[in-house]
Design a protein around this motif. Sequence first.
Motif, PDB file in Angstrom:
ATOM      1  N   GLU A   1       0.813  -1.218   0.000  1.00 63.77           N
ATOM      2  CA  GLU A   1       0.000   0.000   0.000  1.00 63.77           C
ATOM      3  C   GLU A   1       0.845   1.266   0.000  1.00 63.77           C
ATOM      4  O   GLU A   1       0.346   2.338  -0.316  1.00 63.77           O
ATOM      5  CB  GLU A   1      -0.936   0.006   1.200  1.00 63.77           C
ATOM      6  N   GLY A   2       2.096   1.147   0.353  1.00 63.62           N
ATOM      7  CA  GLY A   2       2.941   2.325   0.333  1.00 63.62           C
ATOM      8  C   GLY A   2       4.130   2.206   1.258  1.00 63.62           C
ATOM      9  O   GLY A   2       4.348   1.176   1.899  1.00 63.62           O
ATOM     10  N   ARG A   3       4.891   3.253   1.308  1.00 65.74           N
ATOM     11  CA  ARG A   3       6.089   3.326   2.146  1.00 65.74           C
ATOM     12  C   ARG A   3       5.847   4.331   3.264  1.00 65.74           C
ATOM     13  O   ARG A   3       5.439   5.474   3.008  1.00 65.74           O
ATOM     14  CB  ARG A   3       7.297   3.735   1.305  1.00 65.74           C
ATOM     15  N   VAL A   4       6.093   3.910   4.493  1.00 76.09           N
ATOM     16  CA  VAL A   4       5.921   4.782   5.659  1.00 76.09           C
ATOM     17  C   VAL A   4       7.303   5.315   6.033  1.00 76.09           C
ATOM     18  O   VAL A   4       8.185   4.559   6.442  1.00 76.09           O
ATOM     19  CB  VAL A   4       5.309   4.005   6.846  1.00 76.09           C
ATOM     20  N   ARG A   5       7.486   6.609   5.886  1.00 76.58           N
ATOM     21  CA  ARG A   5       8.787   7.202   6.164  1.00 76.58           C
ATOM     22  C   ARG A   5       9.005   7.338   7.670  1.00 76.58           C
ATOM     23  O   ARG A   5       8.100   7.725   8.397  1.00 76.58           O
ATOM     24  CB  ARG A   5       8.909   8.555   5.482  1.00 76.58           C
ATOM     25  N   HIS A   6      10.226   7.016   8.111  1.00 76.70           N
ATOM     26  CA  HIS A   6      10.609   7.129   9.520  1.00 76.70           C
ATOM     27  C   HIS A   6       9.562   6.473  10.414  1.00 76.70           C
ATOM     28  O   HIS A   6       9.074   7.051  11.375  1.00 76.70           O
ATOM     29  CB  HIS A   6      10.807   8.593   9.904  1.00 76.70           C
TER      30      HIS A   6
END
Length: 203
Positions: free
Chosen positions: A159-164
């Motif tokens: 579903e996506g990339r979660v930053r930090h």
Amino acid sequence: MVPVRLIGPRLAIREFHHTPEDVDALHAVFGDPEACRHLPFEPRDRETCADQVEQFLEEAEKDDREVYRLAVTRLADADDPARAVPIGNVALGLASHRSASLGYALRRDAWGLGYAGELVGLLRDFAFGPLGLHRLEARVAVDNAASVRVLTRAGFRLEGRVRHDFRRSDGWHDAYQYALLSDDPLSDDPEGESPGDPPGEGG
């Protein structure tokens, strides 16, 4: 409490016991820097793991249980899976709108045997079956290629990339978010790992 007991072809998932063996088993994973390399925390000492087992048991006793932190054993290790020494642990954290987050971690000598795929399948069936959930989520460190393979083979979709997403002593780490819905098509490849794969942690 109604104890959870899930049985697969080679593995069983059960409640943790307040025993030295179960504490040692949790520490064998959470105290090993390599085994928890992709987890969102630093290695933990045995005393901390003992406190965690106590917390797991307290969570299990709640009338409205919100989290399942469970031990993983091999069926071949004992006649009764309840007496087998755990080789890892899994977690299922309930959230709103019939959803939950999924996670797992295995002892280093249990890597590369396809166990993670079997665990994800057991948790998926438990979540969408008895618990009546609709959505499962898993977050995976971006450099954890083994868990990415496990989840995608089980039918989870990126579903996506979660930053930090989490921070350790070496800095911030991003994570991929995967999800599976109860009405998504299921994978026909439940094993999920190839020989030589390192461990996985989703969620």
